[in-house]
Motif scaffolding. Structure first.
Motif, PDB file in Angstrom:
ATOM      1  N   PHE A 107      -5.124   9.072  -2.065  1.00 31.21           N
ATOM      2  CA  PHE A 107      -3.803   9.050  -2.703  1.00 31.21           C
ATOM      3  C   PHE A 107      -3.942   8.857  -4.214  1.00 31.21           C
ATOM      4  O   PHE A 107      -3.271   9.522  -5.020  1.00 31.21           O
ATOM      5  N   LEU A 108      -4.830   7.936  -4.620  1.00 30.51           N
ATOM      6  CA  LEU A 108      -5.059   7.666  -6.042  1.00 30.51           C
ATOM      7  C   LEU A 108      -5.634   8.885  -6.744  1.00 30.51           C
ATOM      8  O   LEU A 108      -5.127   9.314  -7.796  1.00 30.51           O
TER       9      LEU A 108
ATOM     10  N   ARG B 214      -0.557   2.859 -14.062  1.00 34.11           N
ATOM     11  CA  ARG B 214      -0.049   2.961 -12.697  1.00 34.11           C
ATOM     12  C   ARG B 214      -0.960   2.120 -11.806  1.00 34.11           C
ATOM     13  O   ARG B 214      -2.182   2.162 -11.934  1.00 34.11           O
ATOM     14  N   VAL B 215      -0.345   1.354 -10.923  1.00 32.92           N
ATOM     15  CA  VAL B 215      -1.079   0.365 -10.131  1.00 32.92           C
ATOM     16  C   VAL B 215      -1.025   0.740  -8.654  1.00 32.92           C
ATOM     17  O   VAL B 215       0.049   1.023  -8.109  1.00 32.92           O
ATOM     18  N   LEU B 216      -2.199   0.720  -8.008  1.00 30.73           N
ATOM     19  CA  LEU B 216      -2.309   0.949  -6.570  1.00 30.73           C
ATOM     20  C   LEU B 216      -2.908  -0.299  -5.932  1.00 30.73           C
ATOM     21  O   LEU B 216      -3.832  -0.900  -6.478  1.00 30.73           O
ATOM     22  N   CYS B 217      -2.376  -0.683  -4.771  1.00 27.35           N
ATOM     23  CA  CYS B 217      -2.854  -1.874  -4.066  1.00 27.35           C
ATOM     24  C   CYS B 217      -3.487  -1.468  -2.739  1.00 27.35           C
ATOM     25  O   CYS B 217      -2.946  -0.611  -2.023  1.00 27.35           O
ATOM     26  N   THR B 218      -4.608  -2.094  -2.406  1.00 22.83           N
ATOM     27  CA  THR B 218      -5.280  -1.790  -1.143  1.00 22.83           C
ATOM     28  C   THR B 218      -6.025  -3.031  -0.665  1.00 22.83           C
ATOM     29  O   THR B 218      -6.022  -4.084  -1.327  1.00 22.83           O
TER      30      THR B 218
ATOM     31  N   ARG C 222       0.826  -1.205   0.000  1.00 26.43           N
ATOM     32  CA  ARG C 222       0.000   0.000   0.000  1.00 26.43           C
ATOM     33  C   ARG C 222       0.865   1.263   0.000  1.00 26.43           C
ATOM     34  O   ARG C 222       2.035   1.248   0.342  1.00 26.43           O
ATOM     35  N   GLY C 223       0.229   2.373  -0.416  1.00 27.81           N
ATOM     36  CA  GLY C 223       0.860   3.680  -0.269  1.00 27.81           C
ATOM     37  C   GLY C 223       1.859   4.059  -1.332  1.00 27.81           C
ATOM     38  O   GLY C 223       2.570   5.060  -1.186  1.00 27.81           O
ATOM     39  N   LYS C 224       1.947   3.300  -2.410  1.00 28.34           N
ATOM     40  CA  LYS C 224       2.871   3.654  -3.499  1.00 28.34           C
ATOM     41  C   LYS C 224       2.303   3.123  -4.805  1.00 28.34           C
ATOM     42  O   LYS C 224       1.433   2.244  -4.822  1.00 28.34           O
ATOM     43  N   PHE C 225       2.813   3.663  -5.893  1.00 22.12           N
ATOM     44  CA  PHE C 225       2.365   3.233  -7.219  1.00 22.12           C
ATOM     45  C   PHE C 225       3.365   2.250  -7.820  1.00 22.12           C
ATOM     46  O   PHE C 225       4.576   2.370  -7.627  1.00 22.12           O
ATOM     47  N   TYR C 226       2.813   1.303  -8.575  1.00 18.87           N
ATOM     48  CA  TYR C 226       3.604   0.358  -9.346  1.00 18.87           C
ATOM     49  C   TYR C 226       3.207   0.511 -10.811  1.00 18.87           C
ATOM     50  O   TYR C 226       2.280   1.269 -11.135  1.00 18.87           O
TER      51      TYR C 226
END
Length: 279
Positions: free
Chosen positions: A267-268, A241-245, A231-235
């Motif tokens: 954040f997104l 751009r990928v966000l995980c939650t 969490r808390g960063k982009f991939y």
């Protein structure tokens, strides 16, 4: 001297000796010429002991090679989606054709045997955001649409809090069939279904992808990291751009984590140029 030799031979003849073997004279060795090198035989010396063989490498001395995880191998074998610049009617027709292929898929024999129907994906074919979950549950298997159970209702609330409608987003899963007992997708099942996932992503061509839960994040990105650390960063996946939650079903069991998901959504959308805290 000559007479004594003749007399001796005569006495041998009378004694019956008819033949005497010829004896070749032994000539003295020639003296070496001045300056010539002569070969000499070295004196006998005790044999040197053989050189010791190098010690076999011990297991602890050998460099350890990291064994890639199945998830990493899956990510390496899968080609990230190649975005297609298509008009909306073309996107819709291509998604429809891919959905028909999925409906007839028999790659995972257990899933094909136990499913009610395949669960392809729904939403805007031109969406900037794609939501990815893990696999259909019982409600999704019955209706043929992802995120329609209790977790789906919570996801709808999250979407509304982000000032969007469900129809504004494209939603799909790592798998398109329900695993029996709602178990997690296996590596082989995720590999079999990856072509369809990348096909959907290529057609929709999103700017952002949200992985809901560790199963989606690990399978898409090929990582073993826990969702809390992702969490808390982009991939990056393809150009997106990928966000995980956290998955909505996790929030149903752990309501305190809702604030973490809300932070992830802020954040997104801040990255997208939208301030969700503004009135």
């Amino acid at each position: 001297m000559h007479r004594e030799v003749i007399q001796e031979l005569e006495s041998w003849r009378r004694a019956g000796v008819a033949w005497v073997p010829r004896i070749e004279p032994v000539l003295p060795a020639a003296a070496p010429s001045p300056g010539a090198k002569t070969a000499t035989t070295p004196p006998d010396r005790p044999a040197s002991p053989p050189a010791p063989l190098p010690a076999a490498p011990q297991e602890t001395d050998m460099p350890k090679k990291a064994t890639p995880s199945p998830l990493t191998l899956l990510a390496d074998r899968c080609t990230t989606f190649q975005p297609l610049e298509l008009a909306r009617p073309d996107r819709e027709s291509r998604l429809a054709a891919l959905k028909e292929r999925v409906a007839a898929c028999q790659r995972c024999s257990e899933l094909a045997r136990t499913r009610t129907q395949t669960v392809f994906g729904v939403g805007n074919p031109e969406a900037r955001i794609v939501f990815i979950g893990e696999a259909p549950g019982a409600d999704e298997d019955a209706k043929g649409e992802p995120f329609v159970g209790r977790a789906g209702q919570l996801l709808n609330d999250i979407i509304k809090a982000c000032r969007l409608q469900r129809e504004d987003i494209y939603i799909c899963n790592i798998l398109r069939c329900r695993p029996p007992g709602n178990r997690l997708p296996s590596f082989a099942e995720a590999e079999n279904c990856r072509e369809y996932l990348d096909g959907q992503l290529a057609i929709v061509n999103p700017d952002y992808i949200v992985c809901w839960g560790s199963c989606a994040a690990k399978n898409l990105l090929g990582t073993e990291e826990a969702i809390g650390k992702l969490r808390g960063k982009f991939y990056t996946y393809g150009r997106a751009r990928v966000l995980c939650t956290y998955h909505p079903s996790y929030l149903l069991r752990n309501p305190a984590a809702k604030k973490d998901v809300w932070e992830d959504m802020k954040f997104l959308f801040k990255e997208m140029g939208v301030d969700l805290t503004a009135k």
